[in-house]
Design a protein around this motif. Structure first.
Motif, mmCIF file in Angstrom:
data_model
loop_
_atom_site.group_PDB
_atom_site.id
_atom_site.type_symbol
_atom_site.label_atom_id
_atom_site.label_comp_id
_atom_site.label_asym_id
_atom_site.label_seq_id
_atom_site.Cartn_x
_atom_site.Cartn_y
_atom_site.Cartn_z
ATOM 1 N N ASN A 271 39.361 28.372 46.463
ATOM 2 C CA ASN A 271 40.435 28.281 47.468
ATOM 3 C C ASN A 271 41.623 27.699 46.841
ATOM 4 O O ASN A 271 41.296 26.546 46.011
ATOM 5 C CB ASN A 271 39.925 27.461 48.761
ATOM 6 N N ALA A 272 42.669 28.149 47.169
ATOM 7 C CA ALA A 272 44.032 27.262 46.956
ATOM 8 C C ALA A 272 44.080 27.047 45.393
ATOM 9 O O ALA A 272 44.659 25.961 44.944
ATOM 10 C CB ALA A 272 43.891 26.003 47.561
ATOM 11 N N GLY A 273 43.734 28.120 44.613
ATOM 12 C CA GLY A 273 44.128 28.104 43.366
ATOM 13 C C GLY A 273 43.167 27.362 42.580
ATOM 14 O O GLY A 273 43.484 26.911 41.390
ATOM 15 N N LEU A 274 41.813 26.869 42.992
ATOM 16 C CA LEU A 274 40.969 25.863 42.529
ATOM 17 C C LEU A 274 40.333 26.719 41.119
ATOM 18 O O LEU A 274 40.108 27.652 41.129
ATOM 19 C CB LEU A 274 40.020 25.649 43.282
ATOM 20 N N ILE A 275 40.591 25.864 39.942
ATOM 21 C CA ILE A 275 39.766 26.007 38.793
ATOM 22 C C ILE A 275 39.177 24.909 38.287
ATOM 23 O O ILE A 275 39.790 23.989 38.002
ATOM 24 C CB ILE A 275 40.647 26.506 37.711
ATOM 25 N N LYS A 276 37.885 25.114 37.971
ATOM 26 C CA LYS A 276 37.279 23.799 37.914
ATOM 27 C C LYS A 276 36.113 24.047 36.774
ATOM 28 O O LYS A 276 35.468 25.066 36.699
ATOM 29 C CB LYS A 276 36.418 23.150 39.168
ATOM 30 N N ASN A 277 35.817 23.108 35.675
ATOM 31 C CA ASN A 277 34.900 23.335 34.717
ATOM 32 C C ASN A 277 33.824 22.218 34.467
ATOM 33 O O ASN A 277 34.458 21.138 35.003
ATOM 34 C CB ASN A 277 35.505 23.479 33.280
ATOM 35 N N ASN A 278 32.669 22.487 33.953
ATOM 36 C CA ASN A 278 32.013 21.379 33.710
ATOM 37 C C ASN A 278 32.259 20.643 32.408
ATOM 38 O O ASN A 278 33.048 20.877 31.569
ATOM 39 C CB ASN A 278 30.381 21.455 33.691
ATOM 40 N N SER A 279 31.172 19.563 32.071
ATOM 41 C CA SER A 279 31.310 19.106 30.693
ATOM 42 C C SER A 279 30.643 19.969 29.574
ATOM 43 O O SER A 279 29.599 20.756 29.959
ATOM 44 C CB SER A 279 30.729 17.609 30.695
ATOM 45 N N ILE A 301 41.640 31.951 44.056
ATOM 46 C CA ILE A 301 41.502 32.364 42.596
ATOM 47 C C ILE A 301 40.037 33.437 42.979
ATOM 48 O O ILE A 301 39.303 33.080 43.464
ATOM 49 C CB ILE A 301 40.897 31.738 41.531
ATOM 50 N N VAL A 302 40.099 34.784 42.429
ATOM 51 C CA VAL A 302 39.196 35.872 42.845
ATOM 52 C C VAL A 302 38.322 36.108 41.718
ATOM 53 O O VAL A 302 37.300 36.742 41.950
ATOM 54 C CB VAL A 302 39.608 36.976 43.582
ATOM 55 N N LYS A 303 38.839 35.968 40.567
ATOM 56 C CA LYS A 303 38.178 36.437 39.385
ATOM 57 C C LYS A 303 38.378 35.740 38.012
ATOM 58 O O LYS A 303 39.771 35.280 37.917
ATOM 59 C CB LYS A 303 38.615 37.987 38.966
ATOM 60 N N GLY A 304 37.189 35.569 37.284
ATOM 61 C CA GLY A 304 37.593 34.887 35.964
ATOM 62 C C GLY A 304 36.764 35.691 35.017
ATOM 63 O O GLY A 304 35.948 36.017 35.018
ATOM 64 N N LEU A 305 37.517 35.934 33.657
ATOM 65 C CA LEU A 305 36.780 36.652 32.626
ATOM 66 C C LEU A 305 37.325 35.939 31.414
ATOM 67 O O LEU A 305 38.180 35.330 31.192
ATOM 68 C CB LEU A 305 37.156 37.998 32.572
ATOM 69 N N PRO A 306 36.356 35.832 30.394
ATOM 70 C CA PRO A 306 36.589 35.313 28.978
ATOM 71 C C PRO A 306 37.908 36.227 28.262
ATOM 72 O O PRO A 306 37.838 37.372 28.278
ATOM 73 C CB PRO A 306 35.302 35.314 28.214
ATOM 74 N N TRP A 319 42.510 35.620 37.773
ATOM 75 C CA TRP A 319 43.240 36.310 38.774
ATOM 76 C C TRP A 319 43.268 35.618 40.100
ATOM 77 O O TRP A 319 42.315 35.618 40.556
ATOM 78 C CB TRP A 319 42.743 37.817 38.821
ATOM 79 N N SER A 320 44.350 35.416 40.536
ATOM 80 C CA SER A 320 44.602 34.919 41.878
ATOM 81 C C SER A 320 45.408 36.147 42.867
ATOM 82 O O SER A 320 45.464 37.244 42.133
ATOM 83 C CB SER A 320 45.496 33.684 42.099
ATOM 84 N N ILE A 351 46.124 41.929 43.214
ATOM 85 C CA ILE A 351 44.990 42.617 42.668
ATOM 86 C C ILE A 351 44.012 43.036 44.090
ATOM 87 O O ILE A 351 44.263 42.236 45.101
ATOM 88 C CB ILE A 351 43.905 41.343 42.298
ATOM 89 N N LEU A 352 43.589 44.277 43.999
ATOM 90 C CA LEU A 352 43.202 44.820 45.100
ATOM 91 C C LEU A 352 41.596 44.374 45.556
ATOM 92 O O LEU A 352 41.314 44.254 46.529
ATOM 93 C CB LEU A 352 43.064 46.408 44.783
ATOM 94 N N SER A 353 40.824 44.439 44.623
ATOM 95 C CA SER A 353 39.335 43.905 44.609
ATOM 96 C C SER A 353 39.051 42.903 43.308
ATOM 97 O O SER A 353 39.459 43.275 42.144
ATOM 98 C CB SER A 353 38.543 44.986 44.737
ATOM 99 N N SER A 354 38.377 41.766 43.563
ATOM 100 C CA SER A 354 37.803 40.869 42.377
ATOM 101 C C SER A 354 36.773 41.790 41.378
ATOM 102 O O SER A 354 36.900 41.526 40.307
ATOM 103 C CB SER A 354 36.840 39.818 43.089
ATOM 104 N N SER A 355 36.289 43.093 41.859
ATOM 105 C CA SER A 355 35.360 43.982 41.053
ATOM 106 C C SER A 355 36.468 44.848 40.450
ATOM 107 O O SER A 355 35.798 45.710 39.734
ATOM 108 C CB SER A 355 34.371 44.299 41.919
ATOM 109 N N SER A 356 37.674 44.933 40.642
ATOM 110 C CA SER A 356 38.290 46.076 39.943
ATOM 111 C C SER A 356 39.018 45.767 38.757
ATOM 112 O O SER A 356 39.591 46.614 38.030
ATOM 113 C CB SER A 356 39.649 46.411 41.019
ATOM 114 N N VAL A 357 38.604 44.409 38.111
ATOM 115 C CA VAL A 357 39.194 44.157 36.740
ATOM 116 C C VAL A 357 38.022 44.552 35.645
ATOM 117 O O VAL A 357 36.840 44.352 35.951
ATOM 118 C CB VAL A 357 39.375 42.571 36.768
ATOM 119 N N ILE A 358 38.550 45.122 34.570
ATOM 120 C CA ILE A 358 37.554 45.394 33.435
ATOM 121 C C ILE A 358 38.271 45.421 32.220
ATOM 122 O O ILE A 358 39.591 45.507 31.972
ATOM 123 C CB ILE A 358 37.034 46.871 33.771
ATOM 124 N N GLU A 359 37.667 44.834 31.069
ATOM 125 C CA GLU A 359 37.999 44.965 29.631
ATOM 126 C C GLU A 359 37.791 46.046 28.895
ATOM 127 O O GLU A 359 36.584 46.441 28.957
ATOM 128 C CB GLU A 359 37.369 43.524 29.172
#
Length: 608
Positions: A271-279, A301-306, A319-320, A351-359
């Motif tokens: 939600n609201a553009g949240l991006i959060k990472n651990n140590s 934010i609906v999708k993240g990829l390396p 991708w938001s 972005i149409l769908s979070s699963s529509s992204v592919i490398e």
């Protein structure tokens, strides 16, 4: 005998947009692809299992020691089946989820994803006058709460029933007892969440990271659900917690978007553009010096990829709903610590769908809400004058989050599966061939009726879940790109495949190549000389009409075998096309240079 022999020179791809007469590409096709500019039949598919719960909402394949573990998700759980490198395997294992089942007014893990009864759950809080403990189960309904220990005002065996059971009391000494909770999913919660998975080699152990967070009805849903994790070769997943946080056991890691591993970091987003990472390297520490939490976009934010990061590795793309963000590791110190850089590549995307992204080979492709996009350092539109209207005008937008992508690198293909018309599950696939630089589709073939799938770079076959319920809530898990038929257990059936050329008539200038000026004659077709790498009999049909908006007239089939040298016929049409079809068990084909003996036919009105 005709004087002219021409070559069928239709250009690769299937043109759906515009009119049949206006185009050099093939005008129709079913289960056909293009290689070296020529059509060939798509490969077959084989059933791996019919004991997979479905519809599947996401897949992930992990390969090691010759075994490919296929993880599949459904509305209320996660399963895994191991197959060898030929796709043969047996035995489906169900994952269980552990962790606290009930908290005070909080969506919790465990009961949110599977029906069940949970014993001896210690309720907390409830001190003071009017204190209450509210038991909330994500996505489901608490049907009964039976006390298994005495509390102030309660005795062992007391029961409560409520959609969200509430235990309350009065007095400074009021205490909350231990309870047994029974949770059952309601019908409205079925098929709600879409699976998102990644893995992290933390501590030398591959950890499976799972988040069932994308709402299939609303991509912008703001409901948070916990992230689950556990050994990738295990069958138990635990709710991910931040043990470095506040509280006796730490806080749950809950997001609405998903999870991705950018080793040695885990990123969650929502939600609201949240991006959060651990140590680094510690999935239970989200407050270390190199941990971070920020809101980088206005939308979810609906999708993240390396992504390749070079000296700034690890790096990722996120991708938001309206932006593309690149996150890069910088290292260093500061206040706050300067470990991460967030670059908004564009804020005018979709972005149409979070699963529509592919490398595909380091380039990222996805569906926007009204066009196709790619990222290769900059965001660009993928030109598509072949079937863009065909896709977007017929997509069931109420089911947009079910659109998903896979790839078939051997043939240079990216597939987007989608629900067409009023369908609520995927019924067709639109295909971009990056090698041929052209577009086509699956023709609404049965093989395109898939709810989710995955292509692994180790296991060479794409896998996908079917959309049909075979009883007991089970669906079929399919291995694609194998053989040429449908192999369903002991049953083998043919796959129909056909393609239809563009217009080859004299009135468009030249049967082999269009010119500005044509001859007003019917095209007389006297002979066809097949040139196919062919297995099994095929059929040829002559199709045509007198004018562009008149009805087609189709000939009877001309059947030819792999040894047929020529097909003599007497067919003429003013506007003429040719269809080739394979529909026999074991049938296969690749077209070569097919020759036609043609000359000018009659100059006359049309008589059917």
């Amino acid at each position: 005998m005709t004087e002219k022999v021409i070559t069928i020179n239709t250009q690769p791809g299937i043109r759906r947009d515009g009119t049949t007469l206006d185009g050099d590409q093939y005008s129709d096709g079913l289960w056909v692809r293009f290689q070296r500019g020529r059509p060939r039949k798509m490969a077959g598919y084989r059933r791996i299992s019919n004991q997979i719960y479905g519809p599947t909402r996401g897949m992930f394949v992990d390969s090691a020691n010759g075994i490919n573990n296929i993880f599949t998700s459904y509305a209320s759980g996660l399963q895994v089946i191991g197959v060898d490198n030929s796709g043969v395997g047996s035995g489906v294992n169900n994952f269980t989820f552990t962790g606290p089942v009930a908290t005070l007014g909080t969506i919790v893990p465990g009961a949110g994803y599977t029906n069940g009864t949970y014993n001896d759950v210690a309720l907390t809080g409830g001190t003071g006058t009017g204190a209450k403990a509210n038991i909330v189960v994500a996505g489901g309904v608490v049907t009964t709460v039976t006390l298994t220990a005495a509390g102030t005002g309660y005795t062992v065996g007391d029961s409560l029933t409520a959609p969200a059971a509430s235990i309350g009391g009065t007095g400074a000494g009021f205490s909350i007892p231990v309870a047994t909770i029974t949770a059952v999913f309601t019908a409205s919660s079925l098929n709600l969440y879409q699976f998102d998975a990644s893995y992290d080699a933390g501590g030398g152990v591959n950890q499976l990271l799972v988040h069932p967070g994308q709402n299939l009805a609303e991509i912008d849903s703001t409901v948070n659900t916990p992230v689950l994790y556990g050994p990738i070769n295990g069958t138990v997943l635990t709710a991910l917690r931040d043990v470095s946080g506040t509280g006796p056991t730490g806080s749950l890691i809950e997001v609405s978007g998903g999870v991705v591993a950018l080793h040695p970091y885990i990123f969650v987003y929502g939600n609201a553009g949240l991006i959060k990472n651990n140590s680094a390297g510690n999935p239970l520490d989200w407050n270390g010096a190199d941990a971070n939490e920020t809101n980088v976009a206005t939308g979810k934010i609906v999708k993240g990829l390396p992504v390749r990061g070079g000296t700034n590795a690890p790096s990722g793309l996120f991708w938001s709903l309206d932006s593309l963000i690149r996150v890069s590791y910088l290292g260093g110190t500061g206040s706050p610590p300067a470990f991460w850089r967030y670059d908004i590549i564009t804020s005018q995307s979709s972005i149409l769908s979070s699963s529509s992204v592919i490398e595909y080979d380091g380039i990222y492709y996805w569906c926007g809400v009204d066009r196709f996009l790619m990222y290769n350092g900059v965001v660009q539109e993928i030109p598509n004058d072949m079937n863009q209207n065909w896709f977007f005008d017929n997509l069931n937008y109420t089911q947009r989050q079910k659109v998903w992508a896979w790839k078939v690198p051997r043939f240079g293909e990216i597939w987007w599966f989608y629900p067409r018309g009023d369908a609520t599950e995927c019924t067709d696939a639109i295909i971009y061939n990056v090698r041929e630089k052209t577009w086509y589709d699956a023709g609404q073939a049965i093989g395109a009726q898939r709810s989710s799938g995955y292509f692994s770079n180790v296991f060479k076959y794409p896998v996908a879940g079917g959309t049909e319920d075979v009883g007991g809530g089970f669906i079929k898990l399919w291995q694609h790109e194998v053989g040429v038929d449908v192999v369903d257990g002991a049953s083998t059936s043919a796959i129909q495949s056909y393609f239809i050329t563009h217009d080859l008539s004299l009135v468009t200038g030249n049967p082999a190549q269009e010119t500005p000026i044509g001859d007003n004659y019917w095209t007389h077709l006297e002979r066809l000389e097949p040139d196919f790498v062919q297995v099994g009999d095929m059929n040829c049909y002559v199709i045509g009409r007198p004018y562009a908006q008149a009805a087609d007239v189709t000939s009877s089939p001309y059947t030819f075998s792999p040894t047929t040298t020529k097909i003599d016929m007497r067919e003429q049409r003013r506007e003429i096309r040719i269809e080739f079809e394979s529909n026999v068990i074991g049938g296969n084909y690749q077209m070569g240079r097919v020759l036609l003996s043609v000359d000018a036919g009659d100059v006359r009105g049309y008589t059917p």
